[in-house]
Motif scaffolding. Structure first.
Motif, PDB file in Angstrom:
ATOM      1  N   HIS A 136      -3.939 -14.574 -16.782  1.00 53.03           N
ATOM      2  CA  HIS A 136      -4.004 -15.985 -16.418  1.00 53.03           C
ATOM      3  C   HIS A 136      -5.481 -16.338 -16.481  1.00 53.03           C
ATOM      4  O   HIS A 136      -6.251 -15.989 -15.586  1.00 53.03           O
ATOM      5  CB  HIS A 136      -3.436 -16.199 -15.008  1.00 53.03           C
ATOM      6  CG  HIS A 136      -3.471 -17.631 -14.574  1.00 53.03           C
ATOM      7  ND1 HIS A 136      -4.225 -18.070 -13.502  1.00 53.03           N
ATOM      8  CD2 HIS A 136      -2.842 -18.726 -15.080  1.00 53.03           C
ATOM      9  CE1 HIS A 136      -4.055 -19.378 -13.362  1.00 53.03           C
ATOM     10  NE2 HIS A 136      -3.224 -19.799 -14.297  1.00 53.03           N
ATOM     11  N   SER A 139      -7.753 -18.012 -13.517  1.00 55.82           N
ATOM     12  CA  SER A 139      -8.023 -17.264 -12.288  1.00 55.82           C
ATOM     13  C   SER A 139      -8.535 -15.857 -12.559  1.00 55.82           C
ATOM     14  O   SER A 139      -9.092 -15.216 -11.676  1.00 55.82           O
ATOM     15  CB  SER A 139      -6.742 -17.145 -11.449  1.00 55.82           C
ATOM     16  OG  SER A 139      -5.806 -16.335 -12.139  1.00 55.82           O
ATOM     17  N   ARG A 141      -6.445 -13.437 -13.141  1.00 54.43           N
ATOM     18  CA  ARG A 141      -5.389 -12.492 -12.757  1.00 54.43           C
ATOM     19  C   ARG A 141      -4.823 -11.786 -13.989  1.00 54.43           C
ATOM     20  O   ARG A 141      -4.626 -12.407 -15.026  1.00 54.43           O
ATOM     21  CB  ARG A 141      -4.260 -13.205 -12.000  1.00 54.43           C
ATOM     22  CG  ARG A 141      -4.542 -13.348 -10.508  1.00 54.43           C
ATOM     23  CD  ARG A 141      -3.361 -13.949  -9.761  1.00 54.43           C
ATOM     24  NE  ARG A 141      -3.190 -15.369 -10.055  1.00 54.43           N
ATOM     25  CZ  ARG A 141      -3.871 -16.346  -9.451  1.00 54.43           C
ATOM     26  NH1 ARG A 141      -4.749 -16.054  -8.509  1.00 54.43           N
ATOM     27  NH2 ARG A 141      -3.674 -17.603  -9.769  1.00 54.43           N
ATOM     28  N   TYR A 143      -2.035  -9.006 -15.782  1.00 51.80           N
ATOM     29  CA  TYR A 143      -0.686  -8.426 -15.725  1.00 51.80           C
ATOM     30  C   TYR A 143      -0.504  -7.453 -16.879  1.00 51.80           C
ATOM     31  O   TYR A 143      -1.299  -7.399 -17.807  1.00 51.80           O
ATOM     32  CB  TYR A 143       0.373  -9.528 -15.831  1.00 51.80           C
ATOM     33  CG  TYR A 143       0.271 -10.570 -14.748  1.00 51.80           C
ATOM     34  CD1 TYR A 143       0.977 -10.425 -13.568  1.00 51.80           C
ATOM     35  CD2 TYR A 143      -0.553 -11.686 -14.906  1.00 51.80           C
ATOM     36  CE1 TYR A 143       0.888 -11.378 -12.555  1.00 51.80           C
ATOM     37  CE2 TYR A 143      -0.648 -12.636 -13.907  1.00 51.80           C
ATOM     38  CZ  TYR A 143       0.068 -12.487 -12.732  1.00 51.80           C
ATOM     39  OH  TYR A 143      -0.034 -13.417 -11.745  1.00 51.80           O
ATOM     40  N   PRO A 150       4.529  -9.720 -14.282  1.00 51.05           N
ATOM     41  CA  PRO A 150       4.634 -10.929 -13.463  1.00 51.05           C
ATOM     42  C   PRO A 150       6.065 -11.089 -12.952  1.00 51.05           C
ATOM     43  O   PRO A 150       6.997 -10.554 -13.554  1.00 51.05           O
ATOM     44  CB  PRO A 150       4.264 -12.045 -14.448  1.00 51.05           C
ATOM     45  CG  PRO A 150       4.511 -11.482 -15.803  1.00 51.05           C
ATOM     46  CD  PRO A 150       4.293 -10.002 -15.704  1.00 51.05           C
ATOM     47  N   LYS A 155       4.734 -15.902 -16.879  1.00 48.39           N
ATOM     48  CA  LYS A 155       4.200 -16.927 -15.965  1.00 48.39           C
ATOM     49  C   LYS A 155       3.323 -16.282 -14.885  1.00 48.39           C
ATOM     50  O   LYS A 155       3.630 -15.187 -14.392  1.00 48.39           O
ATOM     51  CB  LYS A 155       5.350 -17.683 -15.279  1.00 48.39           C
ATOM     52  CG  LYS A 155       6.262 -18.432 -16.233  1.00 48.39           C
ATOM     53  CD  LYS A 155       5.693 -19.798 -16.511  1.00 48.39           C
ATOM     54  CE  LYS A 155       6.633 -20.795 -17.120  1.00 48.39           C
ATOM     55  NZ  LYS A 155       7.330 -20.576 -18.311  1.00 48.39           N
ATOM     56  N   ASP A 156       2.254 -16.987 -14.497  1.00 49.07           N
ATOM     57  CA  ASP A 156       1.385 -16.522 -13.420  1.00 49.07           C
ATOM     58  C   ASP A 156       2.137 -16.565 -12.084  1.00 49.07           C
ATOM     59  O   ASP A 156       2.804 -17.555 -11.784  1.00 49.07           O
ATOM     60  CB  ASP A 156       0.145 -17.416 -13.364  1.00 49.07           C
ATOM     61  CG  ASP A 156      -0.786 -17.053 -12.217  1.00 49.07           C
ATOM     62  OD1 ASP A 156      -1.033 -15.846 -12.017  1.00 49.07           O
ATOM     63  OD2 ASP A 156      -1.254 -17.971 -11.520  1.00 49.07           O
ATOM     64  N   ASP A 157       2.000 -15.486 -11.266  1.00 51.72           N
ATOM     65  CA  ASP A 157       2.712 -15.407  -9.980  1.00 51.72           C
ATOM     66  C   ASP A 157       2.335 -16.542  -9.027  1.00 51.72           C
ATOM     67  O   ASP A 157       3.164 -17.015  -8.260  1.00 51.72           O
ATOM     68  CB  ASP A 157       2.400 -14.072  -9.282  1.00 51.72           C
ATOM     69  CG  ASP A 157       3.123 -12.900  -9.917  1.00 51.72           C
ATOM     70  OD1 ASP A 157       3.959 -13.136 -10.820  1.00 51.72           O
ATOM     71  OD2 ASP A 157       2.847 -11.757  -9.504  1.00 51.72           O
ATOM     72  N   THR A 159       0.446 -19.685  -9.716  1.00 50.79           N
ATOM     73  CA  THR A 159       0.502 -21.091 -10.146  1.00 50.79           C
ATOM     74  C   THR A 159       1.733 -21.402 -10.999  1.00 50.79           C
ATOM     75  O   THR A 159       2.050 -22.576 -11.209  1.00 50.79           O
ATOM     76  CB  THR A 159      -0.734 -21.439 -11.008  1.00 50.79           C
ATOM     77  OG1 THR A 159      -0.698 -20.606 -12.183  1.00 50.79           O
ATOM     78  CG2 THR A 159      -2.031 -21.183 -10.252  1.00 50.79           C
ATOM     79  N   GLU A 161       1.767 -21.079 -14.048  1.00 49.94           N
ATOM     80  CA  GLU A 161       1.274 -21.490 -15.367  1.00 49.94           C
ATOM     81  C   GLU A 161       1.501 -20.374 -16.393  1.00 49.94           C
ATOM     82  O   GLU A 161       1.612 -19.203 -16.025  1.00 49.94           O
ATOM     83  CB  GLU A 161      -0.226 -21.827 -15.275  1.00 49.94           C
ATOM     84  CG  GLU A 161      -0.487 -23.114 -14.514  1.00 49.94           C
ATOM     85  CD  GLU A 161      -1.962 -23.327 -14.142  1.00 49.94           C
ATOM     86  OE1 GLU A 161      -2.237 -24.376 -13.545  1.00 49.94           O
ATOM     87  OE2 GLU A 161      -2.800 -22.436 -14.415  1.00 49.94           O
ATOM     88  N   LEU A 163       1.028 -17.450 -19.100  1.00 56.22           N
ATOM     89  CA  LEU A 163       0.032 -16.393 -19.327  1.00 56.22           C
ATOM     90  C   LEU A 163      -0.354 -16.376 -20.800  1.00 56.22           C
ATOM     91  O   LEU A 163       0.392 -16.861 -21.643  1.00 56.22           O
ATOM     92  CB  LEU A 163       0.623 -15.037 -18.930  1.00 56.22           C
ATOM     93  CG  LEU A 163       1.076 -14.916 -17.472  1.00 56.22           C
ATOM     94  CD1 LEU A 163       1.720 -13.555 -17.232  1.00 56.22           C
ATOM     95  CD2 LEU A 163      -0.100 -15.133 -16.519  1.00 56.22           C
TER      96      LEU A 163
END
Ligand code: AP5
Length: 234
Positions: A136, A139, A141, A143, A150, A155-157, A159, A161, A163
């Motif tokens: 992501h 941020s 972040r 994965y 995730p 998808k970001d955990d 937000t 949004e 990846l």
């Protein structure tokens, strides 16, 4: 002569993709520790199209190392912010020159490094992890489709949004990053061993959670890891 400051002042050191960011994120989640990743700082500057970002963009995209001068400018600001705190730095120093300059600044301010963690992971394992890495970007972040997937695929955990892949994670560029590590960054290991014989910890682990277990952290359930143990460059 002042009194040495208390707290943790830790570097996490290792090849690109060795798990520096992942280990740091776990420590920061469980303890009150500040965290700086110079790679994350650069990616944010590039996204913001700042002056620093414009200077660094091409170098990062092609897997080289940003100049020591520019990195010092960035790190000086970050080190000021870390004063009086416990902290982990990931991605700096990356050359002998950066290492010597960092020591000089920290020693002058009576806050020398007191822990250096070296993550020692074979190249073949790293190459497999990188092809499964998703990030992501806003941020930082990270994965992995096989290791820390995730909650919702793609998808970001936090937000929700989407990846994406890091632009410098293609096999070609990643090989260049590994080469830059061997040429410019690996010599720091001897420097650390000489300068911090009691504070340097090498954690070796070719498969999933050995590294986390070695660091005394609780490991998630095991995953299948069938990669070979041969290094690409040795
Ligand atoms: P930077 O962002 O620092 O990249 P890097 O060092 O190449 O490290 P990575 O972020 O790729 O990997 P990582 O070790 O954090 O691994 P991760 O935890 O993601 O730098 C990018 C660029 O910026 C450089 O190329 C350079 O151009 C420039 N730059 C930055 N600092 C600089 C400096 N000081 N001087 C000059 N230039 C500079 O893990 C990798 C994958 O493996 C993930 O998918 C993760 O989920 C998975 N994984 C992690 N741990 C495990 C495990 N134990 N088991 C299984 N899978 C795992």
């Amino acid at each position: 002569e002042g009194v040495e400051e208390g707290g943790l002042r830790m570097l996490v050191f290792g090849k690109p993709g060795s798990g520096k960011g992942t280990l740091s994120a776990r420590l920061v989640k469980d303890y009150d520790i500040a965290f700086v990743s110079t790679g994350d700082v650069l990616r944010k500057e590039i996204a913001a199209k700042s002056e620093v970002g414009r200077k660094a963009e091409q170098v990062v995209a092609t897997g080289g190392l940003v100049s020591d001068e520019l990195m010092l400018e960035i790190v000086k600001t970050e080190l000021d912010r870390l004063r009086g705190k416990s902290w982990i730095v990931d991605g700096f120093p990356r050359t002998l020159h950066q290492g010597e300059l960092l020591d000089r600044v920290l020693n002058q301010e009576n806050r020398p490094l007191n822990m250096i963690v070296h993550l020692n992971v074979p190249d073949s394992v790293i190459m497999a992890r990188i092809s499964a890495r998703w990030v992501h970007l806003p941020s930082g972040r990270v994965y992995n489709t096989t290791y820390s997937a995730p909650k919702v695929p793609g998808k970001d955990d936090v937000t929700g949004e989407p990846l994406s892949k890091r632009p410098d994670d293609t096999p070609e560029t990643f090989s260049k990053r590994l080469q830059a590590y061997y040429e410019s960054t690996a010599p720091l290991l001897q420097y650390f061993a000489k300068t911090y014989p009691d504070s340097l910890f090498s954690l070796s682990g070719s498969s999933s959670d050995e590294v986390l277990i070695a660091a005394g952290l609780k490991a998630p359930p095991p995953v299948d890891d069938t990669s070979s143990d041969q290094n690409y460059y040795s």
